[in-house]
Design an enzyme around this catalytic site. Sequence first.
Site, PDB file in Angstrom:
ATOM      1  NE  ARG A 154       1.938  -5.339  10.983  1.00  0.00           N
ATOM      2  CZ  ARG A 154       3.193  -5.162  10.537  1.00  0.00           C
ATOM      3  NH1 ARG A 154       4.382  -5.736  11.632  1.00  0.00           N
ATOM      4  NH2 ARG A 154       2.829  -4.128   9.516  1.00  0.00           N
ATOM      5  NE  ARG A 160       7.389  -2.787   6.439  1.00  0.00           N
ATOM      6  CZ  ARG A 160       5.817  -2.608   6.581  1.00  0.00           C
ATOM      7  NH1 ARG A 160       5.089  -1.530   5.437  1.00  0.00           N
ATOM      8  NH2 ARG A 160       5.238  -2.914   7.198  1.00  0.00           N
ATOM      9  NE  ARG A 182      -4.512  -1.628   9.364  1.00  0.00           N
ATOM     10  CZ  ARG A 182      -3.512  -1.216   8.902  1.00  0.00           C
ATOM     11  NH1 ARG A 182      -3.180  -0.004   8.154  1.00  0.00           N
ATOM     12  NH2 ARG A 182      -2.595  -1.866   8.440  1.00  0.00           N
ATOM     13  NE  ARG A 238       5.815  -0.283  10.094  1.00  0.00           N
ATOM     14  CZ  ARG A 238       4.442  -0.246   9.475  1.00  0.00           C
ATOM     15  NH1 ARG A 238       4.493   0.049   8.643  1.00  0.00           N
ATOM     16  NH2 ARG A 238       3.742  -0.898  10.533  1.00  0.00           N
ATOM     17  CE  LYS A 270      -1.880  -1.247   3.489  1.00  0.00           C
ATOM     18  NZ  LYS A 270      -1.704  -2.098   3.655  1.00  0.00           N
TER      19      LYS A 270
HETATM   20  P1  ADP Z   1       1.431  -1.302   7.349  1.00  0.00           P
HETATM   21  O1  ADP Z   1       2.066  -0.667   6.821  1.00  0.00           O
HETATM   22  O2  ADP Z   1       2.129  -3.616   7.669  1.00  0.00           O
HETATM   23  O3  ADP Z   1      -0.171  -1.802   6.557  1.00  0.00           O
HETATM   24  P2  ADP Z   1      -0.079   0.865   9.170  1.00  0.00           P
HETATM   25  O4  ADP Z   1       1.923   1.583   8.883  1.00  0.00           O
HETATM   26  O5  ADP Z   1      -1.086   0.581   8.169  1.00  0.00           O
HETATM   27  O6  ADP Z   1       0.676  -0.733   8.684  1.00  0.00           O
HETATM   28  O7  ADP Z   1      -0.482   0.160  10.610  1.00  0.00           O
HETATM   29  C1  ADP Z   1       0.558  -0.338  12.002  1.00  0.00           C
HETATM   30  C2  ADP Z   1      -0.187  -0.420  13.221  1.00  0.00           C
HETATM   31  O8  ADP Z   1      -0.727   1.496  12.880  1.00  0.00           O
HETATM   32  C3  ADP Z   1      -0.686  -1.588  12.834  1.00  0.00           C
HETATM   33  O9  ADP Z   1      -0.763  -2.621  12.775  1.00  0.00           O
HETATM   34  C4  ADP Z   1      -2.101  -0.664  13.753  1.00  0.00           C
HETATM   35  O10 ADP Z   1      -1.847  -1.213  15.198  1.00  0.00           O
HETATM   36  C5  ADP Z   1      -1.955   1.056  13.692  1.00  0.00           C
HETATM   37  N1  ADP Z   1      -2.756   1.502  12.858  1.00  0.00           N
HETATM   38  C6  ADP Z   1      -2.533   2.025  11.534  1.00  0.00           C
HETATM   39  N2  ADP Z   1      -4.068   2.107  10.957  1.00  0.00           N
HETATM   40  C7  ADP Z   1      -5.505   1.685  11.904  1.00  0.00           C
HETATM   41  C8  ADP Z   1      -6.310   1.883  11.647  1.00  0.00           C
HETATM   42  N3  ADP Z   1      -7.088   2.604  10.311  1.00  0.00           N
HETATM   43  N4  ADP Z   1      -7.157   1.238  12.760  1.00  0.00           N
HETATM   44  C9  ADP Z   1      -6.607   1.156  13.795  1.00  0.00           C
HETATM   45  N5  ADP Z   1      -5.290   0.867  13.361  1.00  0.00           N
HETATM   46  C10 ADP Z   1      -4.284   1.384  12.445  1.00  0.00           C
HETATM   47  P1  ADP Z   2       2.375  -2.087   3.036  1.00  0.00           P
HETATM   48  O1  ADP Z   2       2.372  -0.546   2.930  1.00  0.00           O
HETATM   49  O2  ADP Z   2       1.015  -2.602   2.209  1.00  0.00           O
HETATM   50  O3  ADP Z   2       2.575  -2.615   4.725  1.00  0.00           O
HETATM   51  P2  ADP Z   2       4.625  -1.772   1.939  1.00  0.00           P
HETATM   52  O4  ADP Z   2       4.859  -1.176   0.502  1.00  0.00           O
HETATM   53  O5  ADP Z   2       5.539  -1.125   3.456  1.00  0.00           O
HETATM   54  O6  ADP Z   2       3.085  -2.708   2.224  1.00  0.00           O
HETATM   55  O7  ADP Z   2       5.619  -2.873   1.326  1.00  0.00           O
HETATM   56  C1  ADP Z   2       6.264  -3.874   2.199  1.00  0.00           C
HETATM   57  C2  ADP Z   2       7.222  -4.611   1.839  1.00  0.00           C
HETATM   58  O8  ADP Z   2       7.292  -5.436   0.624  1.00  0.00           O
HETATM   59  C3  ADP Z   2       8.405  -3.550   2.020  1.00  0.00           C
HETATM   60  O9  ADP Z   2       9.815  -3.835   1.660  1.00  0.00           O
HETATM   61  C4  ADP Z   2       8.545  -2.716  -0.187  1.00  0.00           C
HETATM   62  O10 ADP Z   2       9.865  -2.576  -0.683  1.00  0.00           O
HETATM   63  C5  ADP Z   2       8.382  -4.711  -0.433  1.00  0.00           C
HETATM   64  N1  ADP Z   2       6.948  -4.608  -1.721  1.00  0.00           N
HETATM   65  C6  ADP Z   2       6.253  -3.209  -1.791  1.00  0.00           C
HETATM   66  N2  ADP Z   2       5.221  -4.089  -3.212  1.00  0.00           N
HETATM   67  C7  ADP Z   2       5.952  -5.329  -3.651  1.00  0.00           C
HETATM   68  C8  ADP Z   2       6.095  -5.849  -4.928  1.00  0.00           C
HETATM   69  N3  ADP Z   2       4.820  -5.515  -5.640  1.00  0.00           N
HETATM   70  N4  ADP Z   2       6.332  -6.748  -4.621  1.00  0.00           N
HETATM   71  C9  ADP Z   2       7.857  -7.162  -4.172  1.00  0.00           C
HETATM   72  N5  ADP Z   2       7.928  -6.024  -2.915  1.00  0.00           N
HETATM   73  C10 ADP Z   2       7.217  -5.633  -2.772  1.00  0.00           C
END
Ligand code: ADP
Ligand code: ADP
Length: 215
Positions: free
Chosen positions: A172, A128, A89, A161, A13
């Site tokens: 998660r 990551r 979410r 992270r 994302k």
């Molecule tokens: P990821 O990139 O791995 O999807 P995020 O950076 O979006 O994770 O979120 C990290 C953490 O922050 C989540 O696991 C949750 O604990 C909290 N969080 C983020 N967005 C929300 C939301 N919309 N509602 C509740 N908790 C959230």
């Molecule tokens: P999210 O915001 O959904 O948690 P991220 O954009 O942070 O996901 O991506 C999670 C990890 O996967 C990062 O290390 C990123 O560089 C890698 N990644 C993202 N998109 C792809 C893809 N299409 N193929 C392979 N690796 C990816």
Amino acid sequence: MRLILIGPPGVGKGTQAALLQERLGLLPISSGDIFRAEIREQTPLGVMAKSYIDQGLLVPDDVTIGMMQGRLSRNDVREKGFILDGFPRTVAQAEALDGVLAHLGLGLSGVVAIEVDDEIVVSRLGGRRICPNGGEIYHILTNPPRVEGHCDVCGTPLMTRPDDNESTIRERLKVYHNSTRPVIDFYQAHDQLVRVDGSQEPEQVYEQIVTELPG
Ligand code: ADP
Ligand code: ADP
């Protein structure tokens, strides 16, 4: 354009939000990034949110909705269009967002669900690394920085992270399947949903998003 990106942790994302910002000038709004900034500044909200985030649990809806309502009410949102990454979410958050956008007089252009198998997520998140300064996203194997361990943009040492460890990742994923997948059904029922295959290369995922969005 005003978009929502929904998908499991690690599906890409943030990576897609950065491409949409770079190429279409949209404003990325990541609830996770906002929480992490609050944690860095040790605000009361940050201290509270950290206790949930470290366990892989969702921060409670009322807190999250209040925070995002504040962010969405700022002027840049109206001027640029946005990509919501990580919010909503839960179905309660999606319903609250409808109310906030209606109040602001803003409609959604589309909702993108990016989907991938759980095992791919675990390996993506294990590798990551992020820049604590600008939030740039790297992967040690698939998207390494030019200089190992340092951000390409500002040179800051990259970090892992704290919630990107295997047991928290599994938690998660459970939370995603129980609480966030119903949000996809919510938008499907409102005919606003586009589904994208997140197992492809980032460029292909991007192409699929921009091709399949209405208008
Ligand atoms: P990821 O990139 O791995 O999807 P995020 O950076 O979006 O994770 O979120 C990290 C953490 O922050 C989540 O696991 C949750 O604990 C909290 N969080 C983020 N967005 C929300 C939301 N919309 N509602 C509740 N908790 C959230
Ligand atoms: P999210 O915001 O959904 O948690 P991220 O954009 O942070 O996901 O991506 C999670 C990890 O996967 C990062 O290390 C990123 O560089 C890698 N990644 C993202 N998109 C792809 C893809 N299409 N193929 C392979 N690796 C990816």
